[in-house]
Write an enzyme that holds these catalytic residues in place. Structure first.
Site, PDB file in Angstrom:
ATOM      1  N   SER A 124       0.787  -1.140  -0.054  1.00  0.00           N
ATOM      2  CA  SER A 124       0.080  -0.068  -0.020  1.00  0.00           C
ATOM      3  C   SER A 124       0.887   1.330  -0.019  1.00  0.00           C
ATOM      4  CB  SER A 124      -0.817  -0.091   1.198  1.00  0.00           C
ATOM      5  OG  SER A 124      -1.452   0.882   1.379  1.00  0.00           O
ATOM      6  N   TYR A 149      -1.883  -1.023  10.913  1.00  0.00           N
ATOM      7  CA  TYR A 149      -2.188  -1.432   9.646  1.00  0.00           C
ATOM      8  C   TYR A 149      -1.142  -1.221   8.634  1.00  0.00           C
ATOM      9  CZ  TYR A 149      -3.790  -1.794   4.604  1.00  0.00           C
ATOM     10  OH  TYR A 149      -3.874  -2.061   3.507  1.00  0.00           O
ATOM     11  N   LYS A 153       1.987  -3.538   6.940  1.00  0.00           N
ATOM     12  CA  LYS A 153       2.321  -3.526   5.384  1.00  0.00           C
ATOM     13  C   LYS A 153       3.825  -3.495   5.277  1.00  0.00           C
ATOM     14  CE  LYS A 153      -1.498  -4.794   3.527  1.00  0.00           C
ATOM     15  NZ  LYS A 153      -1.673  -6.203   2.740  1.00  0.00           N
TER      16      LYS A 153
HETATM   17  P1  NAD Z   1     -10.921  -7.134   1.549  1.00  0.00           P
HETATM   18  O1  NAD Z   1     -11.056  -7.341   3.006  1.00  0.00           O
HETATM   19  O2  NAD Z   1     -12.139  -7.110   0.363  1.00  0.00           O
HETATM   20  O3  NAD Z   1     -10.013  -8.625   0.871  1.00  0.00           O
HETATM   21  C1  NAD Z   1      -9.174  -9.120   1.722  1.00  0.00           C
HETATM   22  C2  NAD Z   1      -9.767 -10.728   1.928  1.00  0.00           C
HETATM   23  O4  NAD Z   1      -8.775 -11.671   2.669  1.00  0.00           O
HETATM   24  C3  NAD Z   1     -11.050 -11.080   2.496  1.00  0.00           C
HETATM   25  O5  NAD Z   1     -11.987 -11.786   1.595  1.00  0.00           O
HETATM   26  C4  NAD Z   1     -10.972 -11.609   3.806  1.00  0.00           C
HETATM   27  O6  NAD Z   1     -11.859 -12.397   4.263  1.00  0.00           O
HETATM   28  C5  NAD Z   1      -9.770 -12.406   3.424  1.00  0.00           C
HETATM   29  N1  NAD Z   1      -8.792 -12.816   4.658  1.00  0.00           N
HETATM   30  C6  NAD Z   1      -8.442 -11.943   5.702  1.00  0.00           C
HETATM   31  N2  NAD Z   1      -7.616 -12.444   6.588  1.00  0.00           N
HETATM   32  C7  NAD Z   1      -7.511 -13.661   6.048  1.00  0.00           C
HETATM   33  C8  NAD Z   1      -6.780 -14.973   6.530  1.00  0.00           C
HETATM   34  N3  NAD Z   1      -5.937 -14.900   7.689  1.00  0.00           N
HETATM   35  N4  NAD Z   1      -6.915 -15.976   5.913  1.00  0.00           N
HETATM   36  C9  NAD Z   1      -7.739 -16.087   4.869  1.00  0.00           C
HETATM   37  N5  NAD Z   1      -8.385 -15.116   4.092  1.00  0.00           N
HETATM   38  C10 NAD Z   1      -8.389 -13.709   4.838  1.00  0.00           C
HETATM   39  O7  NAD Z   1      -9.844  -6.128   0.914  1.00  0.00           O
HETATM   40  P2  NAD Z   1      -9.285  -5.688  -0.584  1.00  0.00           P
HETATM   41  O8  NAD Z   1      -9.941  -4.292  -0.338  1.00  0.00           O
HETATM   42  O9  NAD Z   1      -9.626  -6.677  -1.522  1.00  0.00           O
HETATM   43  O10 NAD Z   1      -7.775  -5.628  -0.115  1.00  0.00           O
HETATM   44  C11 NAD Z   1      -6.932  -6.663  -0.497  1.00  0.00           C
HETATM   45  C12 NAD Z   1      -5.512  -6.383   0.077  1.00  0.00           C
HETATM   46  O11 NAD Z   1      -5.007  -5.274  -0.652  1.00  0.00           O
HETATM   47  C13 NAD Z   1      -5.462  -6.445   1.499  1.00  0.00           C
HETATM   48  O12 NAD Z   1      -4.209  -7.176   1.806  1.00  0.00           O
HETATM   49  C14 NAD Z   1      -5.274  -4.904   1.656  1.00  0.00           C
HETATM   50  O13 NAD Z   1      -4.527  -4.571   2.535  1.00  0.00           O
HETATM   51  C15 NAD Z   1      -4.524  -4.491   0.417  1.00  0.00           C
HETATM   52  N6  NAD Z   1      -4.984  -3.107   0.032  1.00  0.00           N
HETATM   53  C16 NAD Z   1      -6.233  -2.669  -0.137  1.00  0.00           C
HETATM   54  C17 NAD Z   1      -6.374  -1.398  -0.430  1.00  0.00           C
HETATM   55  C18 NAD Z   1      -7.787  -0.842  -0.634  1.00  0.00           C
HETATM   56  O14 NAD Z   1      -8.015   0.351  -0.356  1.00  0.00           O
HETATM   57  N7  NAD Z   1      -8.852  -1.645  -0.803  1.00  0.00           N
HETATM   58  C19 NAD Z   1      -5.217  -0.350  -0.674  1.00  0.00           C
HETATM   59  C20 NAD Z   1      -3.893  -0.964  -0.439  1.00  0.00           C
HETATM   60  C21 NAD Z   1      -3.757  -2.289  -0.150  1.00  0.00           C
END
Ligand code: NAD
Ligand code: UDP
Length: 337
Positions: A124, A149, A153
């Protein structure tokens, strides 16, 4: 050979899985459904007319991971699983370090044991902290993330760098996302946060669809053109395309590679509200409140490294992002439920 997608039922992961299926890859998904629903994967399968192997399981569970790697020939892992709520991470830091850091350690150990050493990690822009100037390129030293958080990362990035330094068989992409928004053009999959949305775009779209009364704008006294916070919003479809290209690039180049995935343009909260009004023809009621703890005034990417090295460039404009978000929200006012 198949691609393993952790967190493949989540917002970005589900769009990724769809893109992989459409590109002809076989896909295995691991997700513990802690922040998502099984329905997202069903819809992905409907759109692609192809199925995935789905495991409802936790990446912190080594035995479970070993059994998955034992059952399938996996070529690489796209690692989205993790917790992402900044506010919750302040209240429950251990939960975040456990899920995001320990979960990634368990995953890497299982990959090592299985001889799978290609990994694309969802990082991120938060790892940059609050840099002195914009845009942010990958050479800017990582800063001091302002919450657990963000620190989780950054910790994972450091772990993965050490891993690749110790063993040259690893090929790792650290993809630093700016602000992913939007939805697949079908309107069948999209972002469906549990509870009150933390992020701007899902909050506005829930206001417009009538689920919430008004948006709270966190601060209009920032040193930005209109006083509200400026971010680099990127369409989830562009983001996903960046993963496909990164995945192909690291299959040819071992080591660790860092790429920003952003558009290179910043928009303010008020710009976003105006775009929603234009696209939906509806009002977006809002109230102004104080700044949110840990927010930076502005943040946008220099995405030129991804263009030079991957041939990747974001193609969708802000109106596309809002149109696609709105199609998803209008067709699914209550998300997947
Ligand atoms: P999201 O919460 O929709 O998806 C994450 C998924 O991981 C979920 O389906 C959740 O059920 C699953 N999960 C969480 N912990 C788990 C575990 N221990 N074992 C198995 N499954 C698990 O989030 P997203 O927006 O799709 O983000 C995906 C990734 O991208 C994340 O790592 C997030 O930190 C990163 N990210 C997201 C953003 C954003 O704004 N959406 C920005 C930067 C980085
Ligand atoms: N924001 C806001 N109200 C909200 C959510 C977000 O005013 O309900 C603002 C926030 O202060 C920031 C921008 O919108 O300036 C983007 O916030 P988001 O949480 O979506 O992304 P991040 O802060 O993680 O970059």
């Amino acid at each position: 050979m198949a691609i393993l997608v952790t967190g493949g039922a989540g917002y970005i992961g589900s769009h990724m899985v769809l893109s992989l299926l459409v590109n002809g890859y076989d896909v295995i998904v691991i997700d513990n459904l802690s922040n998502s629903s099984r329905e997202s994967v069903r819809r992905v399968e409907q759109i692609a007319k192809k199925s995935v192997v789905f495991y409802d399981g936790d990446i912190r569970d080594r035995d479970f991971l070993d059994s998955v790697f034992g059952r399938h020939e996996v070529s690489e892992v796209l690692h989205f699983a993790g917790l992402k709520s900044v506010g919750e991470s302040v209240l429950e830091p251990l939960k975040y370090y456990d899920n995001n850091v320990s979960g990634t350690l368990a995953l890497c150990e299982a990959m090592n044991t299985a001889g799978v050493r290609r990994l694309v990690f969802s990082s991120s822009a938060t790892v940059y902290g609050d840099p002195a100037s914009m845009p942010i390129h990958e050479g800017v030293p990582t800063g001091q993330p302002t919450n657990p958080y963000g620190r989780s990362k950054l910790m994972v990035e450091e772990v993965l760098k050490d891993l690749a330094a110790a063993d040259s068989q690893w090929s790792i992409a650290l993809l630093r996302y700016f602000n992913p928004v939007g939805a697949h053009v079908s309107g069948k999959i999209g972002e469906d946060p549990f509870g009150i949305p933390n992020n701007l775009v899902p909050f506005i779209s829930q206001v417009v669809v009538g689920r919430r009364e008004a948006l709270t704008i966190y601060g209009n006294d920032y040193p930005t053109p209109d006083g509200t916070g400026v971010r680099d919003y990127i369409h989830v479809e562009d983001l996903v395309e960046g993963h496909v290209l990164a995945m192909r690039a690291i299959s040819r180049k071992p080591g660790v590679h860092v790429w920003n995935l952003g558009t290179g343009r910043g928009y303010s909260v008020l710009d976003m509200i105006e775009t929603f009004k234009k696209v939906t023809g509806k009002d977006v009621p809002y109230v102004i409140a104080g700044r949110r703890d840990g927010d930076v005034a502005e943040c946008w990417a220099d995405p030129s490294k991804a263009l030079d090295e991957l041939g990747w460039k974001a193609g969708h404009c802000l109106s596309d992002m809002v149109e696609d978000t709105w199609r998803w929200q209008k067709n699914n006012p209550n998300g997947y439920s």
